[in-house]
Design an enzyme around this catalytic site. Structure first.
Site, PDB file in Angstrom:
ATOM      1  N   ARG A  84       0.805  -1.228   0.000  1.00  0.00           N
ATOM      2  CA  ARG A  84       0.000   0.000   0.000  1.00  0.00           C
ATOM      3  C   ARG A  84       0.837   1.277   0.000  1.00  0.00           C
ATOM      4  NH1 ARG A  84      -2.772  -3.967   1.833  1.00  0.00           N
ATOM      5  NH2 ARG A  84      -0.833  -4.372   2.894  1.00  0.00           N
ATOM      6  N   THR A  85       1.832   1.338   0.892  1.00  0.00           N
ATOM      7  CA  THR A  85       2.559   2.604   1.016  1.00  0.00           C
ATOM      8  C   THR A  85       3.286   2.897  -0.288  1.00  0.00           C
ATOM      9  OG1 THR A  85       2.780   2.137   3.363  1.00  0.00           O
ATOM     10  CG2 THR A  85       4.147   3.899   2.494  1.00  0.00           C
ATOM     11  N   LYS A 113      28.452  -3.982  -3.600  1.00  0.00           N
ATOM     12  CA  LYS A 113      29.887  -3.829  -3.885  1.00  0.00           C
ATOM     13  C   LYS A 113      30.587  -3.103  -2.738  1.00  0.00           C
ATOM     14  CE  LYS A 113      28.921  -2.866  -8.740  1.00  0.00           C
ATOM     15  NZ  LYS A 113      29.062  -1.761  -9.693  1.00  0.00           N
ATOM     16  N   ARG A 134      11.358   3.785   2.759  1.00  0.00           N
ATOM     17  CA  ARG A 134      10.965   2.846   3.821  1.00  0.00           C
ATOM     18  C   ARG A 134      12.222   2.078   4.180  1.00  0.00           C
ATOM     19  NH1 ARG A 134       5.845  -1.079   4.458  1.00  0.00           N
ATOM     20  NH2 ARG A 134       5.011   0.938   5.055  1.00  0.00           N
ATOM     21  N   HIS A 167       5.702   5.983  11.382  1.00  0.00           N
ATOM     22  CA  HIS A 167       5.124   5.885  10.039  1.00  0.00           C
ATOM     23  C   HIS A 167       4.196   7.107   9.899  1.00  0.00           C
ATOM     24  CE1 HIS A 167       3.785   4.295   6.360  1.00  0.00           C
ATOM     25  NE2 HIS A 167       3.441   3.064   6.703  1.00  0.00           N
TER      26      HIS A 167
HETATM   27  C1  NCD Z   1       2.021  -1.066   8.181  1.00  0.00           C
HETATM   28  C2  NCD Z   1       3.517  -0.907   8.225  1.00  0.00           C
HETATM   29  O1  NCD Z   1       4.225  -1.226   7.280  1.00  0.00           O
HETATM   30  O2  NCD Z   1       3.963  -0.434   9.268  1.00  0.00           O
HETATM   31  N1  NCD Z   1       1.463  -1.190   6.910  1.00  0.00           N
HETATM   32  C3  NCD Z   1       1.321  -0.089   6.099  1.00  0.00           C
HETATM   33  O3  NCD Z   1       2.208   0.679   5.904  1.00  0.00           O
HETATM   34  N2  NCD Z   1       0.110   0.106   5.553  1.00  0.00           N
HETATM   35  C4  NCD Z   1       1.494  -2.049   9.152  1.00  0.00           C
HETATM   36  C5  NCD Z   1       2.035  -3.446   9.184  1.00  0.00           C
HETATM   37  O4  NCD Z   1       2.940  -3.830   8.463  1.00  0.00           O
HETATM   38  O5  NCD Z   1       1.504  -4.207   9.993  1.00  0.00           O
END
Ligand code: NCD
Length: 368
Positions: A84-85, A113, A134, A167
């Site tokens: 999703r993100t 490397k 991320r 997040h």
């Molecule tokens: C979450 C995350 O990655 O922290 N998911 C997300 O970004 N929608 C929650 C999770 O992984 O449980």
């Protein structure tokens, strides 16, 4: 009712100092911490997200939006799994006409490397105008923001999830979903909807693995800005939210309770925020012993739901959220997914200062 006896240990000036290195002109430039956002900016972003949503509903509006950032490029540096993100950020770039590229696997980068990750980031900053990342390591996005502030080509960074820590963009889309659930969704109300505090007198329960869920930490930071809200933290005792967060809640004079019994508390909730077991963080399979069924929302509980309850889940879900609930009006988790695309587009528009053009366009063609 539990309240904390000790005063907070973290001096708020240290957070204020961190926030001041991330913001420009009193708004978020790098998006790294949920604590960067005050109600005024949250309301403006929600309002902007609504406007982008409304403008996108027509071909002419869509064609306007894609002209806004078609001279900019984004890098999605996602070296932790994401559906999703990643997809909502890439979609929100597309909504604004921004081109993007991605790195999703370190094995395809020169890091194999022996290149230092800081150098990888420095290289990315030479090609792109925005880094969305991320990363498994807590604090890495903040380190990148500080590094880029010193760089010959300073560009903004957005934290799309940093280890177990934060997040912030998920928290923004969560609060946007709560705002929409608590205060109606008619587009004609866009300007007025966010003027009041819809959380006063409301009970929001966080359920599940609250110790390792970064979405819960970030959303707690935001919700504590709204006086009169009441928070329930419902989890197995060994996965309770950290004391640093409880101290934060207490310092903000927010009423809260810590408990491990979901079933008897469902009826008093105005929102329930479900989370999965984050067992990828186990060191030796320790969470296998936990009876997570007790922290599951099952269809037999639906008869206790308030009529206008909002059920949220950042997803992915496992068994803690019964699929039989999906079609109930209280299930807001699919709206939440779509809201993420509009909220992230609003955030990117705000960082690149095209928010004013969006507001002007909205008022010229869409408000009535
Ligand atoms: C979450 C995350 O990655 O922290 N998911 C997300 O970004 N929608 C929650 C999770 O992984 O449980």
């Amino acid at each position: 009712m539990r309240t904390m006896e000790s005063e907070v240990s973290l001096p708020s000036s240290s957070t204020a100092r961190r926030v001041s290195t991330l913001n420009r002109n009193d708004k978020a430039y790098h998006v790294v911490l949920a604590q960067q956002f005050e109600p005024g900016e949250i309301e403006q972003l929600c309002c902007l997200a609504d406007m982008i949503r409304a403008i996108s509903s027509s071909r002419q509006g869509t064609q306007f939006l894609v002209t806004l950032l078609n001279h900019r490029r984004a890098m999605l540096y996602f070296i932790q799994p994401s559906t999703r993100t990643f997809l909502s950020f890439s979609s929100s770039c597309q909504v604004l006409g921004m081109r993007y590229n991605s790195v999703r696997d370190r094995s395809t980068s020169s890091e194999v490397k022996g290149e230092a990750e800081d150098d990888t980031i420095r290289v990315l900053s030479q090609y792109f105008d925005l880094i969305i990342m991320r990363h498994p390591q807590e604090g890495f996005a903040e380190h990148v923001a500080n590094m880029l502030n010193q760089s010959t080509r300073p560009i903004p960074v957005i934290n799309g999830g940093s280890g177990k820590d934060q997040h912030p963009t998920q928290a923004l889309l969560d609060i946007y979903t709560l705002f929409r659930s608590f205060s109606g969704t008619q587009e004609s109300l866009i300007e007025r909807r966010y003027l009041q505090n819809p959380f006063a007198g409301k009970t929001v329960a966080f359920v599940g693995d609250l110790q390792r869920g970064r979405t819960v930490r970030s959303l707690t930071y935001l919700l504590c800005k709204y006086p009169g809200i009441r928070l329930l933290f419902v989890s197995p005792p060994e996965l309770q939210i950290g004391d640093d967060m409880l101290e934060y809640v207490n310092r903000n004079q927010i009423e809260f309770e810590v408990c491990d019994d979901l079933r008897s508390r469902v009826g008093e909730c105005d929102a329930i925020y479900m989370t999965r077991l984050q067992d990828e963080h186990d060191l030796a399979g320790e969470s296998k012993k936990i009876d997570y069924y007790k922290f599951s929302l099952t269809s037999d509980l639906a008869s206790s739901f308030k009529h206008n309850l909002a059920i949220l889940h950042p997803l992915p879900r496992r068994h803690e959220l019964d699929t039989k609930l999906d079609t109930l009006p209280q299930a807001k988790y699919w709206d939440q997914v779509r809201n993420g695309m509009w909220m992230r587009a609003a955030l990117i528009a705000s960082i690149f200062n095209v928010d004013i053009a969006i507001r002007d366009h909205y008022h010229a063609y869409y408000s009535y």
